[in-house]
Motif scaffolding. Structure first.
Motif, short mmCIF file in Angstrom:
data_model
loop_
_atom_site.label_atom_id
_atom_site.label_comp_id
_atom_site.label_asym_id
_atom_site.label_seq_id
_atom_site.Cartn_x
_atom_site.Cartn_y
_atom_site.Cartn_z
N THR A 25 0.43 -0.58 -2.51
CA THR A 25 0.95 0.67 -1.68
C THR A 25 0.81 0.11 -0.24
O THR A 25 1.89 0.54 0.63
CB THR A 25 -0.07 1.61 -1.84
OG1 THR A 25 -0.29 2.00 -3.27
CG2 THR A 25 0.22 2.94 -1.20
N ASP A 26 0.02 -0.59 0.40
CA ASP A 26 -0.02 -0.95 1.75
C ASP A 26 1.19 -1.91 1.93
O ASP A 26 1.70 -1.93 3.09
CB ASP A 26 -1.34 -1.66 2.19
CG ASP A 26 -1.40 -2.19 3.38
OD1 ASP A 26 -1.03 -1.36 4.25
OD2 ASP A 26 -2.18 -3.05 3.85
N ASP A 29 4.23 0.12 2.19
CA ASP A 29 4.18 0.96 3.14
C ASP A 29 4.51 0.30 4.45
O ASP A 29 5.11 0.47 5.49
CB ASP A 29 2.72 1.65 3.44
CG ASP A 29 2.79 2.92 4.67
OD1 ASP A 29 3.81 3.69 4.51
OD2 ASP A 29 1.85 2.76 5.69
N GLN A 34 6.08 5.06 5.43
CA GLN A 34 6.47 6.62 4.98
C GLN A 34 5.94 7.60 6.18
O GLN A 34 6.76 8.54 6.15
CB GLN A 34 5.53 7.03 3.57
CG GLN A 34 5.70 6.23 2.43
CD GLN A 34 4.87 6.46 1.37
OE1 GLN A 34 4.87 7.67 1.19
NE2 GLN A 34 4.82 5.57 0.52
N TRP A 101 -0.06 3.45 9.32
CA TRP A 101 0.05 3.01 8.30
C TRP A 101 -0.91 3.29 7.06
O TRP A 101 -1.96 4.10 7.64
CB TRP A 101 0.12 1.59 8.22
CG TRP A 101 1.58 0.97 8.65
CD1 TRP A 101 2.54 0.92 8.05
CD2 TRP A 101 1.48 0.13 10.06
NE1 TRP A 101 3.60 0.17 8.94
CE2 TRP A 101 2.86 -0.15 9.91
CE3 TRP A 101 1.05 0.03 11.15
CZ2 TRP A 101 3.44 -0.75 11.11
CZ3 TRP A 101 1.41 -0.64 12.17
CH2 TRP A 101 2.70 -0.95 12.08
N PHE A 102 -0.63 3.06 5.84
CA PHE A 102 -1.48 3.16 4.84
C PHE A 102 -2.85 2.88 5.01
O PHE A 102 -3.88 3.52 4.94
CB PHE A 102 -0.94 2.82 3.54
CG PHE A 102 -1.98 2.94 2.40
CD1 PHE A 102 -2.08 4.18 1.58
CD2 PHE A 102 -2.74 1.66 1.96
CE1 PHE A 102 -2.93 4.00 0.63
CE2 PHE A 102 -3.79 1.87 0.74
CZ PHE A 102 -3.89 3.15 0.29
N HIS A 238 -6.64 8.04 3.55
CA HIS A 238 -5.36 7.46 4.10
C HIS A 238 -4.29 8.44 4.21
O HIS A 238 -3.24 8.18 5.06
CB HIS A 238 -4.97 6.51 2.82
CG HIS A 238 -5.85 5.12 2.83
ND1 HIS A 238 -5.85 4.16 3.77
CD2 HIS A 238 -6.92 5.16 1.93
CE1 HIS A 238 -6.63 3.34 3.35
NE2 HIS A 238 -7.64 3.76 2.26
N TYR A 242 0.44 9.41 0.85
CA TYR A 242 0.81 8.26 0.00
C TYR A 242 0.16 8.35 -1.38
O TYR A 242 0.24 7.26 -2.20
CB TYR A 242 -0.45 7.12 0.73
CG TYR A 242 0.05 6.98 1.97
CD1 TYR A 242 1.23 6.13 2.38
CD2 TYR A 242 -0.85 7.40 3.19
CE1 TYR A 242 1.49 5.91 3.64
CE2 TYR A 242 -0.30 7.10 4.58
CZ TYR A 242 0.91 6.34 4.76
OH TYR A 242 1.23 6.26 6.16
N THR A 245 2.82 7.58 -4.45
CA THR A 245 3.09 6.29 -4.42
C THR A 245 1.91 5.38 -5.18
O THR A 245 2.22 4.46 -6.14
CB THR A 245 3.59 5.48 -3.06
OG1 THR A 245 4.36 6.31 -2.55
CG2 THR A 245 3.96 4.04 -3.11
#
Length: 657
Positions: A25-26, A29, A34, A101-102, A238, A242, A245
């Motif tokens: 996911t990171d 991202d 996102q 960010w994530f 986070h 997110y 995702t």
């Protein structure tokens, strides 16, 4: 009780998958932030087009405005020592000044197009606006000779990318090994009951379905629990944007692992089905699982030993990349001059460029590094050196900045091979000015890195690539202008092998020597010289390379855990089979060391043989890390056997076994 054990171990397994999902996911991202609504990214190259740097940016701005793409160029944040990124908009699209960010460990900065005044137009761009007309954008640029590659946000692509990376692949292998061990454990628990059901005439399909349903149910409970807790954690710490995702990635991984585990359990169950002979002779029901347990234990041990060297190599590679990024950070304020001119115009500018270099040297803002590797000089004997780099003192000052101890030491050319000395003399003769060609070689100072130091030099003909080495011969020229002719200086500048300090200072140099745009137009030259940072791409690449090492090492730890679990299950089966022998021996006063001696010795010998085979096949450079990993694996074996016989002894004493 046994279901609780499976649930507990599988929770650890799915937690590992949750960490892997968080990393995916990171990464996703990082590619498609996102927080600013990015769904696509473009890689644009103007190298083969007829656009100058100014014309290229103008074209991008015009298309961005007309098609409402919301283009944002990715660049390193040179103002913060180059360890972050900034995002420069081509137009004012109403984006926030900052976003997270994530991972949340830093903040992304949105800046205006003024930041691109001294950058290349080539590179990565995010699309934060309308993507419906992206094909029209790409077609327009392609028709002008511009290369445009597009990538859209895709969870599947992120998964595929992760699987292709060795560090992430190790984590997946560790998960599969652990889940196979769990399936083996469940079958060993169910072995006696299943044998009784077979003896009682229960249909095979019913027994199989009961085994797989209970095992699969325990896995689904663990997977659902981890997914729910992890989703809440992601949302709280986070951001809830997110969660969708993250869950898509995590559930995809969980489904794959559960499906494979059930398939593995089905295959193992069929292969170790209780036989009539076993039932008639009243053999322990888990006896048929012994061979499968040994296979899983051996495979996980081989994987642990085999992946130790790649994990160590990844660490060393990451360390080298971290060092390279530190060097790029030292060069963050260095700029190169890009020639958007034809050959004839460059020939006319060569005398002015030579004078500009002479001026830059006088104020110590020009640095040279031009490196010849063995591939570039295949017929030359390099002695013990991997490369030869012509540098000046300014370059040495830049790359050794902050060093507390000397990192280079002088050597005499009398200690170099005649072939190498002759080749260096020829290069100097070819590139030097006629009026300064005599005795130039005697003015060179030769250096090499001290032991333990790795010095960066710029690749000849492509200074944007740094070559690190502890066996590089450095030929320090006393003066760029006095050593090289105007044509050679112009070529070195165009290849980024001569760089200058500071955008403003370099722009002033161009103006003083009639090389700015207006002065060139007055001379009838249509091209232009553009000042750009040299460190942008190098910093971005080094950042990503250093990121993967953490996952590589985490994967090796997970694989070691899988081997430990597999070994524990295998030794429990062995202890169960040997309980009728071990129990009376222990009651008779025999020590556990003597009772376990034969079986432990056999496994240790097999383990040593497997280590030797892996070493012979891999031929690793770092044999030490392989031996340390193997020592851990060989230590787990006697400890697991000791725990297993203690457990079985207590079980027999209490008539549970």
């Amino acid at each position: 009780m046994y279901k609780r054990i499976i649930v507990a171990v599988s929770v650890a397994l799915f937690t590992l998958l949750a960490l892997l999902a968080a990393i995916i996911t990171d990464l996703n991202d990082r590619d498609f932030p996102q927080a600013i609504g990015s769904e696509s990214r473009l890689n644009i190259s103007f190298n083969e087009s007829g656009y100058s740097i100014t014309e290229a940016f103008s074209k991008l701005e015009e298309l961005d405005t007309r098609l409402k793409l919301g283009l944002v160029k990715i660049a390193p944040d040179l103002a913060s020592e180059g360890d972050g990124q900034i995002f420069a908009t081509l137009n004012d699209d109403g984006l926030p000044d900052k976003f997270t960010w994530f991972s949340g460990d830093d903040t992304g900065k949105i800046v205006g197009k003024d930041r691109l005044a001294n950058s290349y137009p080539d590179g990565l761009y995010l699309v934060t606006g309308n993507t419906a007309r992206l094909n029209e954008f790409a077609d327009t640029l392609n028709d002008a000779g511009v290369k445009v590659s597009r990538r859209d946000a895709s969870i599947l692509d992120s998964l595929v990318f992760v699987v292709q990376e060795r560090g992430f692949t190790t984590a997946i292998l560790a998960s599969l090994a652990l889940i196979s061990s769990l399936a083996l454990f469940w079958l060993s628990v169910r072995a006696r009951g299943r044998a009784l059901q077979v003896l009682g005439g229960s249909p095979t399909m019913r027994i199989q379905m009961q085994d797989l349903t209970e095992f699969g149910g325990a896995l689904f409970v663990s997977a659902g629990t981890v997914a729910m807790v992890a989703a809440i954690y992601v949302g709280v710490f986070h951001g809830w944007m997110y969660v969708s995702t993250f869950l898509k990635v995590l559930i995809s991984l969980q489904v794959v692992v559960i499906a494979i585990s059930i398939l593995a359990a089905l295959i193992m169950s069929a292969s170790v089905w209780p036989s009539a002979v076993m039932l008639a002779t009243r053999q322990p029901a888990v006896k048929s699982l012994r061979s499968v347990a040994i296979v899983i234990q051996v495979l996980t041990f081989v994987l642990v030993v085999a992946f130790a060297t790649p994990a160590w190599s990844a660490y060393k590679h990451s360390s080298a990349k971290a060092a390279e990024m530190a060097q790029w950070e030292r060069l963050a304020d260095q700029v190169s001059i890009v020639f958007a001119t034809d050959i004839d115009e460059m020939d006319r500018m060569e005398p002015m460029i030579g004078e500009m270099v002479k001026d830059a040297e006088s104020i110590e803002v020009a640095a040279l590094s031009y490196t010849y590797t063995k591939e570039m000089w295949p017929s030359v004997n390099f002695d013990e050196y991997s490369a030869i780099s012509f540098v000046n003192q300014r370059w040495l000052d830049l790359v050794t900045m902050g060093a507390k101890q000397p990192v280079v030491m002088p050597i005499s050319h009398h200690n170099m091979s005649e072939d190498l000395v002759h080749e260096i003399q020829e290069v100097i003769d070819i590139l030097s000015r006629e009026e300064h060609s005599e005795n130039l070689f005697e003015q060179l100072q030769f250096l090499q890195p001290v032991e333990g130091s790795r010095l960066p030099v710029a690749q000849g003909g492509g200074g944007e690539s740094l070559h690190f080495g502890d066996d590089i011969l450095l030929a320090v020229v006393p003066s760029l202008y006095d050593t090289f002719n105007d044509s050679a200086l112009t070529s070195m500048i165009s290849c980024n092998n001569i760089v200058f300090t500071g955008v403003s200072a370099t722009q002033q140099l161009l103006e003083r020597h009639s090389l700015d745009v207006q002065a060139l137009r007055d001379l009838g030259i249509k091209g232009e010289l553009k000042v750009v940072y040299i460190a942008e791409e190098g910093i971005l690449q080094a950042q990503f390379a250093a990121y993967l090492v953490w996952m590589q090492n985490l994967s090796l730890i997970a694989l070691a855990v899988a081997f430990s679990v597999a070994t524990a299950i295998s030794t429990l089966i062995t202890a169960t089979l040997q309980a009728k022998r071990d129990f009376p021996l222990r009651l008779a006063g025999r020590s556990w060391m003597l009772i376990l001696q034969s079986r432990v010795t056999k496994e240790l010998l097999v383990g040593i043989i497997l280590v030797i085979i892996v070493v012979l096949l891999q031929r690793p450079d770092a044999i030490g890390i392989v031996l340390v990993t193997a020592a851990y694996g060989l230590l787990i074996v006697p400890l697991s056997h000791l725990f297993a016989v203690h457990w079985c002894f207590n079980g027999v004493s209490k008539r549970r076994i």
